[in-house]
Design a protein around this motif. Structure first.
Motif, PDB file in Angstrom:
ATOM      1  N   SER A  48      48.227  53.848  36.487  1.00 28.18           N
ATOM      2  CA  SER A  48      48.032  52.524  37.088  1.00 28.18           C
ATOM      3  C   SER A  48      47.432  52.616  38.490  1.00 28.18           C
ATOM      4  O   SER A  48      46.819  51.663  38.978  1.00 28.18           O
ATOM      5  N   MET A  49      47.584  53.791  39.114  1.00 21.59           N
ATOM      6  CA  MET A  49      46.985  53.967  40.442  1.00 21.59           C
ATOM      7  C   MET A  49      45.461  53.921  40.398  1.00 21.59           C
ATOM      8  O   MET A  49      44.797  53.676  41.404  1.00 21.59           O
ATOM      9  N   LEU A  50      44.928  54.129  39.192  1.00 18.90           N
ATOM     10  CA  LEU A  50      43.468  54.056  39.031  1.00 18.90           C
ATOM     11  C   LEU A  50      42.913  52.723  39.503  1.00 18.90           C
ATOM     12  O   LEU A  50      41.833  52.666  40.089  1.00 18.90           O
ATOM     13  N   ALA A  51      43.648  51.640  39.230  1.00 15.25           N
ATOM     14  CA  ALA A  51      43.171  50.299  39.607  1.00 15.25           C
ATOM     15  C   ALA A  51      42.916  50.223  41.113  1.00 15.25           C
ATOM     16  O   ALA A  51      41.919  49.641  41.554  1.00 15.25           O
ATOM     17  N   PHE A  52      43.791  50.846  41.891  1.00 14.78           N
ATOM     18  CA  PHE A  52      43.645  50.812  43.350  1.00 14.78           C
ATOM     19  C   PHE A  52      42.418  51.601  43.793  1.00 14.78           C
ATOM     20  O   PHE A  52      41.646  51.161  44.638  1.00 14.78           O
ATOM     21  N   TYR A  53      42.229  52.767  43.181  1.00 17.44           N
ATOM     22  CA  TYR A  53      41.082  53.592  43.566  1.00 17.44           C
ATOM     23  C   TYR A  53      39.768  52.987  43.085  1.00 17.44           C
ATOM     24  O   TYR A  53      38.739  53.093  43.762  1.00 17.44           O
ATOM     25  N   ILE A  54      39.798  52.337  41.914  1.00 12.80           N
ATOM     26  CA  ILE A  54      38.579  51.693  41.414  1.00 12.80           C
ATOM     27  C   ILE A  54      38.164  50.568  42.360  1.00 12.80           C
ATOM     28  O   ILE A  54      36.986  50.402  42.678  1.00 12.80           O
ATOM     29  N   ALA A  55      39.152  49.785  42.824  1.00  9.22           N
ATOM     30  CA  ALA A  55      38.851  48.688  43.744  1.00  9.22           C
ATOM     31  C   ALA A  55      38.218  49.220  45.029  1.00  9.22           C
ATOM     32  O   ALA A  55      37.213  48.691  45.517  1.00  9.22           O
ATOM     33  N   ILE A  78      42.639  47.216  51.010  1.00 11.28           N
ATOM     34  CA  ILE A  78      42.155  47.012  49.631  1.00 11.28           C
ATOM     35  C   ILE A  78      43.301  47.265  48.643  1.00 11.28           C
ATOM     36  O   ILE A  78      43.513  46.485  47.714  1.00 11.28           O
ATOM     37  N   PHE A  79      44.044  48.337  48.892  1.00  9.65           N
ATOM     38  CA  PHE A  79      45.174  48.642  48.007  1.00  9.65           C
ATOM     39  C   PHE A  79      46.204  47.501  48.024  1.00  9.65           C
ATOM     40  O   PHE A  79      46.727  47.100  46.981  1.00  9.65           O
ATOM     41  N   LEU A  80      46.456  46.990  49.230  1.00  9.32           N
ATOM     42  CA  LEU A  80      47.441  45.909  49.355  1.00  9.32           C
ATOM     43  C   LEU A  80      46.978  44.665  48.585  1.00  9.32           C
ATOM     44  O   LEU A  80      47.765  44.043  47.864  1.00  9.32           O
ATOM     45  N   SER A  81      45.708  44.342  48.725  1.00 13.13           N
ATOM     46  CA  SER A  81      45.216  43.134  48.043  1.00 13.13           C
ATOM     47  C   SER A  81      45.287  43.286  46.533  1.00 13.13           C
ATOM     48  O   SER A  81      45.635  42.345  45.821  1.00 13.13           O
ATOM     49  N   ILE A  82      44.990  44.488  46.018  1.00 17.80           N
ATOM     50  CA  ILE A  82      45.101  44.719  44.563  1.00 17.80           C
ATOM     51  C   ILE A  82      46.564  44.572  44.132  1.00 17.80           C
ATOM     52  O   ILE A  82      46.871  43.948  43.104  1.00 17.80           O
ATOM     53  N   GLY A  83      47.460  45.125  44.942  1.00 18.32           N
ATOM     54  CA  GLY A  83      48.885  45.030  44.619  1.00 18.32           C
ATOM     55  C   GLY A  83      49.359  43.585  44.558  1.00 18.32           C
ATOM     56  O   GLY A  83      50.009  43.171  43.591  1.00 18.32           O
ATOM     57  N   VAL A  84      48.965  42.809  45.568  1.00 18.52           N
ATOM     58  CA  VAL A  84      49.394  41.394  45.621  1.00 18.52           C
ATOM     59  C   VAL A  84      48.804  40.612  44.444  1.00 18.52           C
ATOM     60  O   VAL A  84      49.504  39.869  43.752  1.00 18.52           O
ATOM     61  N   VAL A  85      47.507  40.817  44.210  1.00 26.41           N
ATOM     62  CA  VAL A  85      46.822  40.079  43.132  1.00 26.41           C
ATOM     63  C   VAL A  85      47.380  40.458  41.754  1.00 26.41           C
ATOM     64  O   VAL A  85      47.377  39.648  40.827  1.00 26.41           O
ATOM     65  N   SER A  86      47.885  41.674  41.633  1.00 29.41           N
ATOM     66  CA  SER A  86      48.459  42.100  40.342  1.00 29.41           C
ATOM     67  C   SER A  86      49.844  41.499  40.121  1.00 29.41           C
ATOM     68  O   SER A  86      50.232  41.227  38.984  1.00 29.41           O
ATOM     69  N   ILE A  87      50.582  41.316  41.193  1.00 32.07           N
ATOM     70  CA  ILE A  87      51.964  40.855  41.048  1.00 32.07           C
ATOM     71  C   ILE A  87      52.054  39.334  40.835  1.00 32.07           C
ATOM     72  O   ILE A  87      52.815  38.863  39.992  1.00 32.07           O
ATOM     73  N   ILE A  88      51.223  38.588  41.565  1.00 37.65           N
ATOM     74  CA  ILE A  88      51.341  37.115  41.522  1.00 37.65           C
ATOM     75  C   ILE A  88      51.231  36.544  40.098  1.00 37.65           C
ATOM     76  O   ILE A  88      52.061  35.733  39.691  1.00 37.65           O
TER      77      ILE A  88
END
Lengths: 214, 330
Positions: A120-127, B15-25
């Motif tokens: 699932s960490m892939l999503a962060f690195y892809i972004a 960027i990581f934080l925004s992906i995390g937030v957007v995934s959880i909401i």
């Protein structure tokens, strides 16, 4: 002798299995059945070799206190603990046989989350990579970028809501240009595998022997 | 450093934080965006829907926990469909970790806390009925209920181990196991994952080899799925369907066009489509995890596209396309 015998085994075995595939006769089937029985047994010995080799390498690191030697324990302990828990101690945490065992507990609550987290960490690195590296630097890069955006939007329900043609164009890209390119690659790889196999079977390619017999 | 350069050198942790937030909401809000179905998934659904108790399918859990978010809902959806139509199911796994995945899927479908679950009857529990010579699916269910067993109100039906399903699990060198099963399933698996002997199972008496099986659905996170085509489809003409991760779905379109597989579920989207088809056809009351996950995926894809657009705007507005190299960001 060290080279000739393995080469002969590979040649005879390879030709036999190749020819067998095209002969629907009971003798041919018997050869095939015999091979299918043999192969897992040989693989089991390879497993012993693999586990033994891994143990030796990490035990050596621990003995020598090599760099990051502590991680070697993280390899060795689960390597031996999981089979022991699965076969020798197949009981639950409360000691009963009906509830999920400790092996099952460790699998579901350690192995599964660890692997799921890694993927699932892939999503962060892809972004992050999309922001930094996905540039329309040339005409071809722009085509790639547009195709990626259309397919990405076509794959999710929001694409339907933005425009009905997003999923349709996305599917068209997958079904035609993508398919054509994939087929070309697969055919190339297939012919490459065939050529390499024939070279191995007939002894032209001998790198797999390592340094044996030199 | 101008605004564009600052933008391109943004700390990646934002960027990581925004992906995390957007995934959880979306998980918390449950938007429920509609999912349309595609021909690739409809073909699998239609094929399985045409099968009955005299047929049998394999569902192979050829993936590791890393891709279970995508692959598991596929296996679960197909299993539910088969159970609903009383199609006997063989559960196998290409890898040792897939063994646990197959068990997890079976457990999920038969667990009373799962909406629309099936009540599982262990192989030993219906031994008396079996020993009395009753093995036909309908007669078996009637005899089981005559013996005083009552189906819970919220359950979708009974599933009998050894008749409706058998959990075979993992066997080493699985591509050879597929080859071996083209001659005999029992020689490859003398007993199932629960140590029940296969020779006593009605499912095995009616479907002795892959030649007597009507479909293999492989849910895979790697190229393991192709083993079913190479050793099952090409050797004995076994119909095969793929359930693969989104990143590898593009690899297998040639197999659909050549007719080597009957259809493909690609990624979470494919699983969600199958859940929608189950619901539309009255097989389940609600959709499941894949459908819920599509909201998250929608939000994430939009955010990534936003990042791509913003990255390009900053790149061109800042004139970096004329320079040779950018300073690296954190």
């Amino acid at each position: 002798m060290k080279r000739t015998v393995p080469l002969m085994i590979v040649m005879v075995g390879g030709i036999l299995m190749m020819v067998q595939y095209f002969i629907p006769h009971q003798y041919s089937q018997a050869v095939f059945d015999s091979y299918v029985s043999w192969a897992p047994i040989i693989a089991a010995f390879a497993l012993i070799l693999g586990v033994g080799s891994l143990t030796r390498v990490h035990a050596h690191k621990i003995r020598r206190k090599a760099e990051n030697w502590q991680y070697s324990w993280a390899v060795l302990i689960p390597l031996y603990a999981m089979p022991v828990l699965a076969h020798i101690w197949p009981v639950s945490l409360s000691g009963g046989m009906d509830e999920p065992s400790i092996f099952h507990f460790l699998f579901m609550h350690i192995q599964v989350p660890i692997q799921a987290t890694m993927f699932s960490m892939l999503a962060f690195y892809i972004a992050s990579a999309a922001f930094r590296a996905f540039r329309a630097k040339s005409a071809l890069a722009t085509v790639l970028l547009l195709a990626a955006v259309i397919v990405m939007l076509g794959q999710v329900p929001i694409g339907d809501l933005i425009a009905k043609w997003f999923p349709q164009i996305g599917l068209w890209i997958l079904r035609y240009p993508n398919l054509a390119a994939k087929r070309a690659i697969m055919l190339g790889v297939g012919f490459g595998i065939l050529a390499t196999n024939l070279k191995i079977i007939f002894g032209v390619e001998r790198n797999w022997l390592g340094g044996a017999g030199k | 450093m101008n605004i564009w350069e600052r933008m391109l050198n943004i700390d990646r942790r934002w960027i990581f934080l925004s992906i995390g937030v957007v995934s959880i909401i979306p998980f918390l809000t449950k938007i429920g965006l509609p999912v349309s179905t595609t021909e690739e998934v409809e073909d699998i659904f239609t094929y399985i829907d045409s099968l009955g108790k005299e047929n049998a399918i394999f569902i192979s859990f050829d993936f590791d926990p890393g891709t279970q978010a995508e692959n598991m809902p596929m296996g679960v959806a197909v299993m539910r469909h088969a159970f609903h139509n009383h199609v006997p199911v063989f559960l196998t796994a290409y890898t040792p970790l897939g063994h646990g995945m197959a068990g997890g899927a079976l457990d999920y479908v038969t667990r009373p806390s799962t909406p629309g679950y099936y009540t599982s009857v262990d192989f030993d529990e219906w031994a008396d009925i079996r020993n009395a010579g009753i093995t036909d699916r309908d007669e078996l269910e009637a005899a089981w209920e005559e013996a005083g067993n009552v189906l819970p109100d919220d359950s979708h039906g009974w599933v009998f181990e050894g008749r409706d399903f058998v959990y075979l699990g993992y066997a080493p060198l699985f591509h050879l196991v597929i080859l071996g099963m083209t001659s005999s399933i029992e020689t490859q698996y003398p007993s199932d994952a629960h140590d029940n002997p296969l020779s006593e199972m009605p499912i095995l008496r009616e479907h002795k080899s892959l030649r007597e099986v009507d479909l293999a659905v492989t849910t895979s996170g790697s190229s393991a799925c192709t083993a079913w085509v190479i050793y099952g489809r090409e050797k004995i003409g076994l119909p095969v369907a793929f359930g693969v991760t989104a990143v590898s779905a593009t690899d297998y379109y040639p197999y659909i066009q050549s007719g080597q597989i009957i259809g493909q579920m690609g990624g979470l989207r494919g699983a969600a489509e199958y859940e929608v088809l189950l619901q539309q056809n009255g097989i389940t009351e609600t959709t499941d995890k894949a459908f819920t996950g599509m909201d998250v995926q929608s939000a994430d894809h939009l955010l990534i596209i936003f990042f791509i657009i913003m990255g390009n705007i900053a790149y061109f507005m800042g004139g970096f396309h004329r320079k040779k190299q950018l300073k690296g960001g954190r």
